[in-house]
Design a protein around this motif. Structure first.
Motif, PDB file in Angstrom:
ATOM      1  N   VAL A 218       0.832  -1.203   0.000  1.00  0.00           N
ATOM      2  CA  VAL A 218       0.000   0.000   0.000  1.00  0.00           C
ATOM      3  C   VAL A 218       0.870   1.258   0.000  1.00  0.00           C
ATOM      4  N   SER A 219       1.977   1.219   0.734  1.00  0.00           N
ATOM      5  CA  SER A 219       2.825   2.410   0.874  1.00  0.00           C
ATOM      6  C   SER A 219       3.494   2.819  -0.438  1.00  0.00           C
ATOM      7  N   LYS A 220       3.439   1.972  -1.440  1.00  0.00           N
ATOM      8  CA  LYS A 220       3.938   2.350  -2.770  1.00  0.00           C
ATOM      9  C   LYS A 220       2.989   3.346  -3.443  1.00  0.00           C
ATOM     10  N   ASP A 221       1.712   3.322  -3.028  1.00  0.00           N
ATOM     11  CA  ASP A 221       0.691   4.189  -3.614  1.00  0.00           C
ATOM     12  C   ASP A 221       0.376   5.414  -2.768  1.00  0.00           C
ATOM     13  N   ILE A 222       0.442   5.254  -1.456  1.00  0.00           N
ATOM     14  CA  ILE A 222       0.008   6.312  -0.546  1.00  0.00           C
ATOM     15  C   ILE A 222       0.836   6.207   0.732  1.00  0.00           C
ATOM     16  N   PRO A 223       1.255   7.334   1.312  1.00  0.00           N
ATOM     17  CA  PRO A 223       1.993   7.256   2.570  1.00  0.00           C
ATOM     18  C   PRO A 223       1.139   6.613   3.671  1.00  0.00           C
ATOM     19  N   VAL A 224       1.813   5.847   4.526  1.00  0.00           N
ATOM     20  CA  VAL A 224       1.140   5.174   5.638  1.00  0.00           C
ATOM     21  C   VAL A 224       1.768   5.665   6.940  1.00  0.00           C
ATOM     22  N   VAL A 225       0.948   6.243   7.797  1.00  0.00           N
ATOM     23  CA  VAL A 225       1.399   6.707   9.105  1.00  0.00           C
ATOM     24  C   VAL A 225       0.874   5.709  10.132  1.00  0.00           C
ATOM     25  N   GLY A 226       1.770   5.161  10.924  1.00  0.00           N
ATOM     26  CA  GLY A 226       1.379   4.203  11.947  1.00  0.00           C
ATOM     27  C   GLY A 226       1.183   4.872  13.288  1.00  0.00           C
TER      28      GLY A 226
END
Length: 181
Positions: A85-93
């Protein structure tokens, strides 16, 4: 009333209760109406305030906000999907429980880093503001730092590629194709 009458009423009550729970189940609803998508959520002042306070640590574009726990087995399985998913959209944990044993560091070292950043919800205030009932829980946050859609639980890589990716990309481009609750 004879004992078999009481037994019949008890069995009827159990069956009715189970059917009521099953009809409210998201998995059952997904099979009846198609695949489960991100659900739109009403604007909430408390979630917007949390994100505005953190704005220096967040991306300047739409992103996913993922609440997780380091020792949660579902979160660990979800980690590989988040890399995709992080290839398409930043992911904040957002780590919701203290990681006293260093489990997260080991997971990130082993599987790679899907997160733009990892925030720690030490006090639980963010979890309460976002009304987190369990982990993982995923929010789509728009460019204005407003959470506009949520997905409760983890999703598989196949489901992301087949269903959710198109929805996320559409929302990133200003579309509103989240399903209504």
């Amino acid at each position: 009333m004879k004992w078999y009458g009481i037994l019949f009423l008890f069995a009827l009550a159990v069956v009715t209760a189970n059917l009521t729970v099953a009809m409210r189940s998201p998995d059952l609803a997904a099979t009846q109406t198609g695949p489960r998508l991100f659900e739109t959520m009403p604007a909430q002042k408390q979630t917007a305030a949390v994100l505005q306070d953190l704005s220096g640590e967040l991306p300047d574009k739409p992103f996913l906000l993922v609440f997780f726990a380091a020792e949660c087995p579902y979160c660990k399985m979800f980690h590989a999907v988040l890399k995709e998913v992080s290839k398409d959209i930043p992911v904040v944990g957002v780590l919701v429980r203290p990681d006293k044993r260093g489990v997260l560091a080991a997971q990130l070292k082993e599987a790679g880093q899907p997160y733009y950043t990892v925030l720690k919800d030490v006090s639980g205030a963010w979890s309460r503001a976002f009304r987190i009932s369990g982990v993982p829980e995923v929010f789509f946050v728009d460019a204005y730092k407003t959470p506009v859609a949520r997905y409760e639980g983890a999703f598989e890589a196949r489901k992301y590629k087949e269903v959710l990716r198109a929805q996320l990309l559409d929302m990133m481009n200003g579309g509103d194709h989240a399903s209504s609750p």
